[in-house]
Design a protein around this motif. Structure first.
Motif, PDB file in Angstrom:
ATOM      1  N   SER A  19       0.695  -1.378   0.202  1.00  0.00           N
ATOM      2  CA  SER A  19      -0.044   0.020   0.043  1.00  0.00           C
ATOM      3  C   SER A  19       1.020   1.212  -0.080  1.00  0.00           C
ATOM      4  CB  SER A  19      -0.823  -0.081   1.169  1.00  0.00           C
ATOM      5  OG  SER A  19      -1.630  -1.419   1.065  1.00  0.00           O
ATOM      6  N   TYR A  20       0.593   2.260  -0.877  1.00  0.00           N
ATOM      7  CA  TYR A  20       1.197   3.400  -0.823  1.00  0.00           C
ATOM      8  C   TYR A  20       0.230   4.419  -0.715  1.00  0.00           C
ATOM      9  CZ  TYR A  20       4.673   0.481  -3.149  1.00  0.00           C
ATOM     10  OH  TYR A  20       5.126  -0.730  -3.564  1.00  0.00           O
ATOM     11  N   PHE A  21       0.525   5.403   0.446  1.00  0.00           N
ATOM     12  CA  PHE A  21      -0.275   6.574   0.748  1.00  0.00           C
ATOM     13  C   PHE A  21       0.396   7.935   0.677  1.00  0.00           C
ATOM     14  CE2 PHE A  21      -1.761   2.852   2.868  1.00  0.00           C
ATOM     15  CZ  PHE A  21      -2.903   2.788   2.800  1.00  0.00           C
ATOM     16  N   ASN A  22      -0.090   8.921   0.287  1.00  0.00           N
ATOM     17  CA  ASN A  22       0.579  10.177   0.005  1.00  0.00           C
ATOM     18  C   ASN A  22      -0.461  11.315   0.721  1.00  0.00           C
ATOM     19  OD1 ASN A  22       2.752  12.136  -1.135  1.00  0.00           O
ATOM     20  ND2 ASN A  22       0.723  13.011  -1.753  1.00  0.00           N
ATOM     21  N   ILE A  23       0.050  12.135   1.680  1.00  0.00           N
ATOM     22  CA  ILE A  23      -0.616  12.991   2.597  1.00  0.00           C
ATOM     23  C   ILE A  23      -0.183  14.295   1.824  1.00  0.00           C
ATOM     24  CG2 ILE A  23      -1.324  13.825   4.643  1.00  0.00           C
ATOM     25  CD1 ILE A  23      -0.729  11.153   5.747  1.00  0.00           C
ATOM     26  N   ALA A  24      -0.952  15.180   1.247  1.00  0.00           N
ATOM     27  CA  ALA A  24      -0.512  16.141   0.862  1.00  0.00           C
ATOM     28  C   ALA A  24      -1.186  17.449   1.457  1.00  0.00           C
ATOM     29  CB  ALA A  24      -0.822  16.425  -0.911  1.00  0.00           C
ATOM     30  N   ALA A  25      -0.612  18.417   1.775  1.00  0.00           N
ATOM     31  CA  ALA A  25      -1.247  19.661   2.335  1.00  0.00           C
ATOM     32  C   ALA A  25      -1.815  20.473   1.024  1.00  0.00           C
ATOM     33  CB  ALA A  25      -0.416  20.290   3.182  1.00  0.00           C
ATOM     34  N   ILE A  26      -3.028  20.844   0.804  1.00  0.00           N
ATOM     35  CA  ILE A  26      -3.501  21.441  -0.026  1.00  0.00           C
ATOM     36  C   ILE A  26      -4.171  22.953  -0.073  1.00  0.00           C
ATOM     37  CG2 ILE A  26      -3.992  19.297  -1.622  1.00  0.00           C
ATOM     38  CD1 ILE A  26      -6.818  19.552  -1.015  1.00  0.00           C
ATOM     39  N   ASP A  27      -4.512  23.181   1.323  1.00  0.00           N
ATOM     40  CA  ASP A  27      -5.209  24.407   1.620  1.00  0.00           C
ATOM     41  C   ASP A  27      -4.833  24.761   2.928  1.00  0.00           C
ATOM     42  OD1 ASP A  27      -6.356  26.875   0.949  1.00  0.00           O
ATOM     43  OD2 ASP A  27      -8.033  25.827   2.110  1.00  0.00           O
ATOM     44  N   LEU A  28      -4.455  25.708   3.393  1.00  0.00           N
ATOM     45  CA  LEU A  28      -4.617  26.236   4.702  1.00  0.00           C
ATOM     46  C   LEU A  28      -5.220  27.644   5.143  1.00  0.00           C
ATOM     47  CD1 LEU A  28      -1.275  26.154   6.895  1.00  0.00           C
ATOM     48  CD2 LEU A  28      -2.993  27.709   7.294  1.00  0.00           C
ATOM     49  N   ASP A  29      -6.299  27.436   5.930  1.00  0.00           N
ATOM     50  CA  ASP A  29      -7.129  28.646   6.246  1.00  0.00           C
ATOM     51  C   ASP A  29      -6.720  29.385   7.540  1.00  0.00           C
ATOM     52  OD1 ASP A  29      -9.317  30.343   6.912  1.00  0.00           O
ATOM     53  OD2 ASP A  29     -10.599  29.215   5.509  1.00  0.00           O
ATOM     54  N   GLU A  30      -5.921  30.491   7.298  1.00  0.00           N
ATOM     55  CA  GLU A  30      -5.581  31.127   8.631  1.00  0.00           C
ATOM     56  C   GLU A  30      -6.533  31.533   9.597  1.00  0.00           C
ATOM     57  OE1 GLU A  30      -4.761  31.924   5.387  1.00  0.00           O
ATOM     58  OE2 GLU A  30      -2.630  32.421   5.235  1.00  0.00           O
ATOM     59  N   THR A  36      -6.298  21.597   5.012  1.00  0.00           N
ATOM     60  CA  THR A  36      -7.113  20.342   4.204  1.00  0.00           C
ATOM     61  C   THR A  36      -5.733  19.479   3.418  1.00  0.00           C
ATOM     62  OG1 THR A  36      -8.795  21.916   3.656  1.00  0.00           O
ATOM     63  CG2 THR A  36      -8.457  20.089   2.189  1.00  0.00           C
ATOM     64  N   LEU A  37      -6.038  18.394   3.914  1.00  0.00           N
ATOM     65  CA  LEU A  37      -5.083  17.505   3.361  1.00  0.00           C
ATOM     66  C   LEU A  37      -5.672  16.421   2.342  1.00  0.00           C
ATOM     67  CD1 LEU A  37      -3.700  16.132   6.891  1.00  0.00           C
ATOM     68  CD2 LEU A  37      -2.652  17.880   5.374  1.00  0.00           C
ATOM     69  N   ALA A  38      -5.072  16.111   1.359  1.00  0.00           N
ATOM     70  CA  ALA A  38      -5.506  15.335   0.207  1.00  0.00           C
ATOM     71  C   ALA A  38      -4.816  13.850   0.593  1.00  0.00           C
ATOM     72  CB  ALA A  38      -5.227  15.908  -1.133  1.00  0.00           C
ATOM     73  N   ILE A  39      -5.598  12.851   0.980  1.00  0.00           N
ATOM     74  CA  ILE A  39      -5.048  11.437   0.977  1.00  0.00           C
ATOM     75  C   ILE A  39      -5.405  10.866  -0.320  1.00  0.00           C
ATOM     76  CG2 ILE A  39      -4.856   9.581   2.694  1.00  0.00           C
ATOM     77  CD1 ILE A  39      -4.590  12.320   3.973  1.00  0.00           C
ATOM     78  N   SER A  40      -4.254  10.463  -0.887  1.00  0.00           N
ATOM     79  CA  SER A  40      -4.333   9.563  -2.128  1.00  0.00           C
ATOM     80  C   SER A  40      -3.367   8.523  -1.914  1.00  0.00           C
ATOM     81  CB  SER A  40      -4.124  10.431  -3.580  1.00  0.00           C
ATOM     82  OG  SER A  40      -2.827  11.041  -3.496  1.00  0.00           O
ATOM     83  N   GLY A  41      -3.540   7.538  -3.235  1.00  0.00           N
ATOM     84  CA  GLY A  41      -2.474   6.203  -3.223  1.00  0.00           C
ATOM     85  C   GLY A  41      -3.248   5.097  -3.803  1.00  0.00           C
ATOM     86  N   HIS A  42      -2.642   4.065  -3.914  1.00  0.00           N
ATOM     87  CA  HIS A  42      -3.072   2.894  -4.463  1.00  0.00           C
ATOM     88  C   HIS A  42      -2.530   1.668  -3.515  1.00  0.00           C
ATOM     89  CE1 HIS A  42       0.912   3.297  -6.181  1.00  0.00           C
ATOM     90  NE2 HIS A  42       0.938   1.692  -6.179  1.00  0.00           N
ATOM     91  N   ARG A  43      -3.253   0.393  -3.865  1.00  0.00           N
ATOM     92  CA  ARG A  43      -2.845  -0.699  -2.960  1.00  0.00           C
ATOM     93  C   ARG A  43      -2.744  -1.880  -4.198  1.00  0.00           C
ATOM     94  NH1 ARG A  43      -7.258  -1.968   1.581  1.00  0.00           N
ATOM     95  NH2 ARG A  43      -8.693  -1.341  -0.103  1.00  0.00           N
ATOM     96  N   VAL A  44      -1.598  -2.601  -3.817  1.00  0.00           N
ATOM     97  CA  VAL A  44      -1.392  -3.867  -4.638  1.00  0.00           C
ATOM     98  C   VAL A  44      -1.973  -5.117  -3.789  1.00  0.00           C
ATOM     99  CG1 VAL A  44       0.118  -5.156  -5.971  1.00  0.00           C
ATOM    100  CG2 VAL A  44       0.270  -2.684  -5.916  1.00  0.00           C
ATOM    101  N   CYS A  45      -3.087  -5.866  -4.177  1.00  0.00           N
ATOM    102  CA  CYS A  45      -3.455  -6.909  -3.146  1.00  0.00           C
ATOM    103  C   CYS A  45      -3.374  -8.161  -3.897  1.00  0.00           C
ATOM    104  CB  CYS A  45      -5.157  -6.550  -2.944  1.00  0.00           C
ATOM    105  SG  CYS A  45      -5.363  -4.963  -2.328  1.00  0.00           S
ATOM    106  N   PRO A  46      -3.472  -9.302  -2.884  1.00  0.00           N
ATOM    107  CA  PRO A  46      -3.172 -10.519  -3.482  1.00  0.00           C
ATOM    108  C   PRO A  46      -4.599 -10.898  -4.303  1.00  0.00           C
ATOM    109  CG  PRO A  46      -3.724 -10.699  -1.254  1.00  0.00           C
ATOM    110  CD  PRO A  46      -3.518  -9.057  -1.434  1.00  0.00           C
ATOM    111  N   ASP A  47      -4.667 -12.171  -4.771  1.00  0.00           N
ATOM    112  CA  ASP A  47      -5.702 -12.598  -5.663  1.00  0.00           C
ATOM    113  C   ASP A  47      -6.820 -12.684  -4.776  1.00  0.00           C
ATOM    114  OD1 ASP A  47      -4.004 -12.874  -7.824  1.00  0.00           O
ATOM    115  OD2 ASP A  47      -3.483 -14.912  -7.507  1.00  0.00           O
ATOM    116  N   THR A  48      -6.969 -13.043  -3.466  1.00  0.00           N
ATOM    117  CA  THR A  48      -8.033 -12.957  -2.614  1.00  0.00           C
ATOM    118  C   THR A  48      -8.763 -11.689  -2.534  1.00  0.00           C
ATOM    119  OG1 THR A  48      -6.670 -12.814  -0.654  1.00  0.00           O
ATOM    120  CG2 THR A  48      -7.243 -15.168  -1.623  1.00  0.00           C
ATOM    121  N   GLY A  49      -8.142 -10.573  -2.895  1.00  0.00           N
ATOM    122  CA  GLY A  49      -8.516  -9.315  -2.644  1.00  0.00           C
ATOM    123  C   GLY A  49      -8.200  -8.621  -1.559  1.00  0.00           C
ATOM    124  N   CYS A  50      -8.332  -7.226  -1.518  1.00  0.00           N
ATOM    125  CA  CYS A  50      -7.952  -6.360  -0.477  1.00  0.00           C
ATOM    126  C   CYS A  50      -8.788  -6.401   0.825  1.00  0.00           C
ATOM    127  CB  CYS A  50      -8.052  -5.157  -0.845  1.00  0.00           C
ATOM    128  SG  CYS A  50      -6.831  -4.416  -2.383  1.00  0.00           S
TER     129      CYS A  50
END
Length: 276
Positions: A19-30, A36-50
């Motif tokens: 699993s690969y996760f990226n946490i990006a700060a995209i907006d800061l309201d003073e 605001t954090l954008a959580i994105s990524g992908h998973r590589v799972c076995p044949d049985t599924g994630c």
């Protein structure tokens, strides 16, 4: 399935996946004090599924010894059919916008979660995620620079009443670019020198007529330095207000001296009282 077998099954399922996760700060309201954090990524799972993964992203502080309730958090659930994901969340951030442009904002981001395997929920631990989950952080804010994240010991921020243990805590600090601070200091100093020279060197008639435009010119520097998104009184406002105050005081002193010279009153003499 017993808890021991569920844990073994969850461990086996995670060991067969990546699993690969990226946490990006995209907006800061003073104004609201939130990020605001954008959580994105992908998973590589076995044949049985994630597996079903549930993450909790928590905004922590160094107060685990006094707090009882869990701080503000945002959940994120990945179902077995989500091998590619993207989601945004908001969390509170600590900072003082009134210190602009020397303000910085701090987020202690804690991560906890569970994995569902065989109908059982298993808490995520660093051991379960070791070498099978990669979590990165990224700064996508236009007006801030992010200091390299610093790892914090989860035991430092974990209270006795927390429902889950944190498998990772990072300190994220966001600062203004250095050139903004330098530009603010230079402009404040230069406008102060210009205002002092105008009050000291212009003749009295021009000074009285042009005092309004002088004050407007001083205050106009604010539109250059302070972004419109900051509704609070900043250090720039205080510095410009002090300059305007001294300009008005200088005008008052020069006006008093000018009218004293224009009048025909006798000069003021100081008399020393004899000692007894």
């Amino acid at each position: 399935m017993s808890p021991a077998r569920a844990t073994a099954a969850a461990t086996a399922a995670l060991e067969e996946s990546e699993s690969y996760f990226n946490i990006a700060a995209i907006d800061l309201d003073e104004d609201l004090g939130s990020i605001t954090l954008a959580i994105s990524g992908h998973r590589v799972c076995p044949d049985t599924g994630c597996s079903t993964l549930t993450f909790n992203l928590v905004s922590l502080e160094d107060d685990a010894d006094v707090r009882r309730a869990l701080p503000p958090s945002a959940p994120m659930t990945l179902t077995p059919d989500q091998d590619i994901f993207s989601q945004t969340i908001q969390l509170p951030v600590r900072g003082q916008p009134s210190q602009y442009p020397f303000d910085d904002y701090l987020l202690w981001l804690g991560l906890s979660g569970t994995v569902v395997e065989g109908g059982k929920k298993i808490d995520l631990t660093p051991g379960l995620l070791a070498n099978r989950a990669v979590i990165t952080t990224q700064n996508q804010l236009r007006d801030f620079l992010m200091v390299p994240p610093t790892a914090i010991d989860p035991a430092r921020v974990t209270a006795l009443t927390d429902p889950q243990d944190f498998f990772g805590v990072q300190e994220l600090r966001f600062e203004r670019p250095v050139h903004q601070e330098i530009l603010a200091v230079l402009l404040i100093l230069l406008i102060a020198v210009s205002a002092i020279m105008a009050v000291a060197m212009r003749n009295m008639t021009d000074l009285i007529v042009g005092i309004g435009s002088l004050i407007l010119g001083i205050w106009g520097v604010r539109s250059v330095l302070v972004p419109s998104s900051l509704p609070v009184v900043t250090s720039i406002d205080l510095a410009l207000s002090v300059i305007i105050l001294f300009v008005l005081l200088g005008l008052s002193v020069r006006s008093a001296l000018h009218f004293r010279r224009q009048s025909e009153l006798p000069p003021v003499t100081w008399r020393r009282w004899p000692r007894r």
